[in-house]
Design a protein around this motif. Sequence first.
Motif, short mmCIF file in Angstrom:
data_model
loop_
_atom_site.label_atom_id
_atom_site.label_comp_id
_atom_site.label_asym_id
_atom_site.label_seq_id
_atom_site.Cartn_x
_atom_site.Cartn_y
_atom_site.Cartn_z
N VAL A 155 2.29 -5.73 10.11
CA VAL A 155 2.55 -4.68 9.14
C VAL A 155 3.90 -4.51 8.88
O VAL A 155 4.87 -4.62 9.94
CB VAL A 155 1.99 -3.29 9.50
N ASN A 156 4.44 -4.01 7.81
CA ASN A 156 6.00 -3.63 7.80
C ASN A 156 6.02 -2.32 7.11
O ASN A 156 5.93 -2.26 5.45
CB ASN A 156 6.69 -4.62 6.89
N TYR A 157 6.29 -1.03 7.17
CA TYR A 157 6.52 0.13 7.01
C TYR A 157 7.84 -0.01 6.31
O TYR A 157 8.77 -0.15 6.87
CB TYR A 157 6.37 1.28 7.90
N LEU A 158 8.01 0.25 4.81
CA LEU A 158 9.38 0.26 4.04
C LEU A 158 9.94 1.47 3.83
O LEU A 158 11.03 1.59 4.26
CB LEU A 158 8.86 -0.38 2.74
N ARG A 159 9.17 2.50 3.30
CA ARG A 159 9.70 3.71 3.04
C ARG A 159 8.75 4.72 3.25
O ARG A 159 7.62 4.56 3.08
CB ARG A 159 10.25 3.79 1.77
N TYR A 160 9.46 6.19 3.04
CA TYR A 160 8.56 7.42 3.06
C TYR A 160 9.05 8.22 2.48
O TYR A 160 10.18 8.36 2.01
CB TYR A 160 7.89 7.55 4.44
N TRP A 161 8.34 9.33 1.65
CA TRP A 161 8.76 10.34 0.99
C TRP A 161 7.94 11.59 1.67
O TRP A 161 6.98 11.51 2.11
CB TRP A 161 8.27 10.21 -0.42
N VAL A 162 8.47 12.87 1.63
CA VAL A 162 8.15 14.03 2.19
C VAL A 162 7.98 15.07 1.22
O VAL A 162 9.22 15.28 0.51
CB VAL A 162 8.73 14.46 3.28
N ASP A 163 7.05 15.89 1.01
CA ASP A 163 6.95 17.07 0.14
C ASP A 163 6.77 18.18 1.22
O ASP A 163 5.58 18.45 1.32
CB ASP A 163 6.00 17.11 -1.06
N GLU A 164 8.04 18.59 1.61
CA GLU A 164 7.80 19.69 2.57
C GLU A 164 6.98 20.92 2.29
O GLU A 164 6.07 21.59 3.03
CB GLU A 164 8.89 20.13 3.12
N SER A 165 7.16 21.47 1.02
CA SER A 165 6.58 22.65 0.41
C SER A 165 4.89 22.52 0.40
O SER A 165 4.31 23.25 0.46
CB SER A 165 6.86 23.01 -1.04
N LYS A 166 4.59 21.24 0.07
CA LYS A 166 2.99 20.98 0.13
C LYS A 166 2.55 20.50 1.26
O LYS A 166 1.23 20.06 1.35
CB LYS A 166 2.71 20.08 -1.15
N GLY A 167 3.26 20.01 2.30
CA GLY A 167 2.64 19.33 3.58
C GLY A 167 2.41 18.02 3.36
O GLY A 167 1.38 17.52 3.89
N GLN A 168 3.02 17.34 2.43
CA GLN A 168 2.33 15.87 2.08
C GLN A 168 3.60 14.94 2.40
O GLN A 168 4.73 14.94 2.27
CB GLN A 168 1.91 15.87 0.52
N ILE A 169 3.08 13.88 2.98
CA ILE A 169 3.72 12.68 3.31
C ILE A 169 3.22 11.31 2.66
O ILE A 169 1.98 11.10 2.43
CB ILE A 169 3.77 12.23 4.78
N PHE A 208 0.81 -1.27 0.10
CA PHE A 208 -0.05 -0.01 -0.03
C PHE A 208 0.84 1.33 -0.09
O PHE A 208 1.98 1.26 0.66
CB PHE A 208 -0.82 -0.01 1.30
N MET A 209 0.42 2.47 -0.73
CA MET A 209 1.09 3.69 -0.60
C MET A 209 -0.11 4.58 0.16
O MET A 209 -1.24 4.41 -0.51
CB MET A 209 1.28 4.16 -2.01
N ASP A 210 0.25 4.96 1.25
CA ASP A 210 -0.71 6.13 1.67
C ASP A 210 -0.17 7.36 1.55
O ASP A 210 0.93 7.80 1.41
CB ASP A 210 -0.97 5.76 3.19
N VAL A 211 -1.16 8.25 1.82
CA VAL A 211 -1.19 9.77 1.36
C VAL A 211 -1.52 10.62 2.77
O VAL A 211 -2.68 10.32 2.98
CB VAL A 211 -1.56 10.38 0.13
N HIS A 212 -0.77 11.55 3.29
CA HIS A 212 -1.09 12.37 4.56
C HIS A 212 -1.08 13.73 3.75
O HIS A 212 0.25 14.23 3.41
CB HIS A 212 -0.01 12.14 5.47
N SER A 213 -1.98 14.49 4.10
CA SER A 213 -1.94 15.96 3.58
C SER A 213 -2.10 16.60 4.89
O SER A 213 -3.16 17.04 5.34
CB SER A 213 -2.95 16.29 2.54
N LEU A 214 -0.95 17.30 5.35
CA LEU A 214 -0.91 18.12 6.78
C LEU A 214 -0.80 19.63 6.55
O LEU A 214 -1.02 20.22 7.51
CB LEU A 214 0.34 17.44 7.56
N GLY A 215 -0.47 19.97 5.50
CA GLY A 215 -0.32 21.51 5.37
C GLY A 215 1.04 21.83 5.68
O GLY A 215 1.93 21.28 5.91
N ASP A 216 1.08 23.21 6.08
CA ASP A 216 2.40 23.85 6.35
C ASP A 216 2.88 23.35 7.64
O ASP A 216 2.38 22.53 8.85
CB ASP A 216 1.99 25.31 6.69
#
Length: 83
Positions: free
Chosen positions: A35-49, A4-12
């Motif tokens: 569960v096995n969390y493998l990797r994550y990516w962050v877009d700091e400018s858009k507040g997304q994980i 699975f790929m999950d998306v968090h939209s947290l803002g600033d």
Amino acid sequence: MPLFMDVHSLGDGVSIDDVAKAHQADLATQEPHGVNYLRYWVDESKGQIFCLVEAPDAEAANTVHRDAHGLVADQIFEVKEGL
């Protein structure tokens, strides 16, 4: 196991350092849920994980987030890895 790929939209105010801490909390919490969390990516400018996780189902993946730090995903997609 499904992937699975999950998306968090947290803002600033999202920082890679804060996400790294949340990821460590996920790793410490995941085993009882199968569960096995493998990797994550962050877009700091858009507040997304974005998190990549092996889990029996989407709810198990979200339960780990909820139990570890409370930041549940806004969306979760089942994905297949390509070459």
